[in-house]
Write a protein that holds these residues in place. Structure first.
Motif, PDB file in Angstrom:
ATOM      1  N   GLN A  89       0.833  -1.194   0.000  1.00  0.00           N
ATOM      2  CA  GLN A  89       0.000   0.000   0.000  1.00  0.00           C
ATOM      3  C   GLN A  89       0.874   1.253   0.000  1.00  0.00           C
ATOM      4  O   GLN A  89       2.039   1.208   0.382  1.00  0.00           O
ATOM      5  CB  GLN A  89      -0.902   0.021   1.234  1.00  0.00           C
ATOM      6  CG  GLN A  89      -0.140   0.046   2.552  1.00  0.00           C
ATOM      7  CD  GLN A  89      -1.058   0.049   3.762  1.00  0.00           C
ATOM      8  OE1 GLN A  89      -2.215  -0.319   3.679  1.00  0.00           O
ATOM      9  NE2 GLN A  89      -0.542   0.509   4.887  1.00  0.00           N
ATOM     10  N   VAL A  91       1.658   5.309   1.120  1.00  0.00           N
ATOM     11  CA  VAL A  91       1.699   5.997   2.407  1.00  0.00           C
ATOM     12  C   VAL A  91       0.395   6.750   2.676  1.00  0.00           C
ATOM     13  O   VAL A  91      -0.150   6.699   3.790  1.00  0.00           O
ATOM     14  CB  VAL A  91       2.900   6.967   2.443  1.00  0.00           C
ATOM     15  CG1 VAL A  91       2.859   7.827   3.699  1.00  0.00           C
ATOM     16  CG2 VAL A  91       4.206   6.185   2.374  1.00  0.00           C
ATOM     17  N   LEU A  92      -0.124   7.447   1.671  1.00  0.00           N
ATOM     18  CA  LEU A  92      -1.338   8.236   1.838  1.00  0.00           C
ATOM     19  C   LEU A  92      -2.590   7.539   1.322  1.00  0.00           C
ATOM     20  O   LEU A  92      -3.685   7.811   1.807  1.00  0.00           O
ATOM     21  CB  LEU A  92      -1.189   9.590   1.122  1.00  0.00           C
ATOM     22  CG  LEU A  92      -0.075  10.496   1.636  1.00  0.00           C
ATOM     23  CD1 LEU A  92      -0.029  11.780   0.821  1.00  0.00           C
ATOM     24  CD2 LEU A  92      -0.259  10.801   3.120  1.00  0.00           C
ATOM     25  N   SER A  93      -2.436   6.652   0.358  1.00  0.00           N
ATOM     26  CA  SER A  93      -3.607   6.005  -0.228  1.00  0.00           C
ATOM     27  C   SER A  93      -4.172   4.892   0.650  1.00  0.00           C
ATOM     28  O   SER A  93      -5.308   4.469   0.458  1.00  0.00           O
ATOM     29  CB  SER A  93      -3.263   5.427  -1.602  1.00  0.00           C
ATOM     30  OG  SER A  93      -2.212   4.483  -1.488  1.00  0.00           O
ATOM     31  N   ASP A  96      -5.670   3.495   6.514  1.00  0.00           N
ATOM     32  CA  ASP A  96      -5.198   3.847   7.856  1.00  0.00           C
ATOM     33  C   ASP A  96      -3.745   3.402   7.965  1.00  0.00           C
ATOM     34  O   ASP A  96      -3.128   3.020   6.973  1.00  0.00           O
ATOM     35  CB  ASP A  96      -6.074   3.199   8.948  1.00  0.00           C
ATOM     36  CG  ASP A  96      -6.210   1.693   8.756  1.00  0.00           C
ATOM     37  OD1 ASP A  96      -5.190   1.027   8.467  1.00  0.00           O
ATOM     38  OD2 ASP A  96      -7.338   1.171   8.894  1.00  0.00           O
ATOM     39  N   VAL A  97      -3.190   3.437   9.181  1.00  0.00           N
ATOM     40  CA  VAL A  97      -1.775   3.097   9.352  1.00  0.00           C
ATOM     41  C   VAL A  97      -1.571   1.713   9.961  1.00  0.00           C
ATOM     42  O   VAL A  97      -0.452   1.359  10.336  1.00  0.00           O
ATOM     43  CB  VAL A  97      -1.051   4.154  10.215  1.00  0.00           C
ATOM     44  CG1 VAL A  97      -1.104   5.516   9.549  1.00  0.00           C
ATOM     45  CG2 VAL A  97      -1.619   4.210  11.630  1.00  0.00           C
ATOM     46  N   THR A 147       4.914   2.000   2.574  1.00  0.00           N
ATOM     47  CA  THR A 147       5.154   1.658   3.976  1.00  0.00           C
ATOM     48  C   THR A 147       6.051   0.428   4.104  1.00  0.00           C
ATOM     49  O   THR A 147       6.849   0.319   5.032  1.00  0.00           O
ATOM     50  CB  THR A 147       3.830   1.431   4.719  1.00  0.00           C
ATOM     51  OG1 THR A 147       3.059   0.423   4.049  1.00  0.00           O
ATOM     52  CG2 THR A 147       3.015   2.719   4.765  1.00  0.00           C
TER      53      THR A 147
END
Length: 255
Positions: A89, A91-93, A96-97, A147
């Protein structure tokens, strides 16, 4: 160090690269191989009638289980930190984290926990070696797997620090940095992909030669040569590979 006569522990031994590591270590004459997995039942066919294979339950993110592995594997001379995870995935798309945290827990903190725990054991047994299975994305960033790239970059920095700190103890620390591999985790990435056997064979050859950083397989070496010639050019190419909204993987060639 020599693989023959060694006592090894392979994390994530239940499939893919980890399973091949177990087989090849035995073929090269390892005295014992601890096959590590979060769920021993998942080892399945990895655990054969060969008495040199010892199933070991270990979740590398669980300090208590890591301590349990240390208590069991007091004779260890070779630690292979193979367990890893990828959410593929951006970082922004990403929604969540959570995946980012999971990747860091397994790919960075898991390696840190295992290495810290076993460093005294390896030193007591003559030094031995630690092998960390990383990625070319330790060196360059793929926004489509932003990530994951971050977790592997952190793991490479950790590996280089371990190498410096453990040198005086006689413990070699090896990083393996493959591109995409033909495993379940690597399926979202495009072909061609490395065979797991290429990663394992070149890594163990590197252990025996004392190579600090291994780029396994011709596919990886081609990318490594391009990176050495022009890191900025390789990064610029990868930076065009953006994640789709929702975190799916864009076309890429660097696991």
């Amino acid at each position: 160090m020599k693989i023959e006569g060694s006592v090894a522990l392979v994390t994530g031994a239940n499939r893919g690269i980890g399973e091949i590591f177990v087989r090849e270590l035995l073929r090269r004459g390892a005295k014992k191989v601890y096959a590590g997995a979060r769920d021993i039942a998942s080892l399945g066919a990895v655990v054969t009638n060969d008495r040199r294979i010892v199933p070991l339950e270990v979740d590398v993110t669980n300090p208590d289980q890591v301590d349990g592995a240390v208590a069991t594997a007091q004779d260890l001379t070779l630690l292979i930190n193979n367990a890893g995870m990828a959410g593929w995935q951006g970082v922004l798309s990403a929604p969540d984290v959570k995946i980012a945290r999971d990747e860091m827990e397994v790919n960075y903190f898991g390696v840190l926990l295992m290495s810290r725990a076993f460093a005294p054991i390896l030193a007591a047994n003559g030094g031995g070696a630690i092998v960390n299975i990383l990625s070319m994305l330790s060196l360059v960033t793929l926004p489509a797997a932003g990530t994951y790239s971050a977790s592997k970059a952190a793991a490479l920095a950790l590996t280089r620090s371990l190498r410096a700190e453990l040198k005086h103890r006689g413990t070699a620390v090896i990083a393996t940095l493959p591109v995409q591999v033909e495993t379940a985790m690597g399926q979202p990435l495009p072909e061609p992909r490395l065979k797991p056997e290429e990663v394992v064979l070149d890594t163990l050859d590197g252990v025996e030669r004392g190579t600090a950083e291994v780029f396994p397989g011709a596919l990886t070496r081609n990318v490594a040569e391009a990176f050495e010639a022009s890191p900025k050019a390789v990064q610029a190419q990868l930076s065009e590979m953006l994640p789709a909204m929702g975190g799916s993987v864009a076309n890429s060639g660097f696991l």
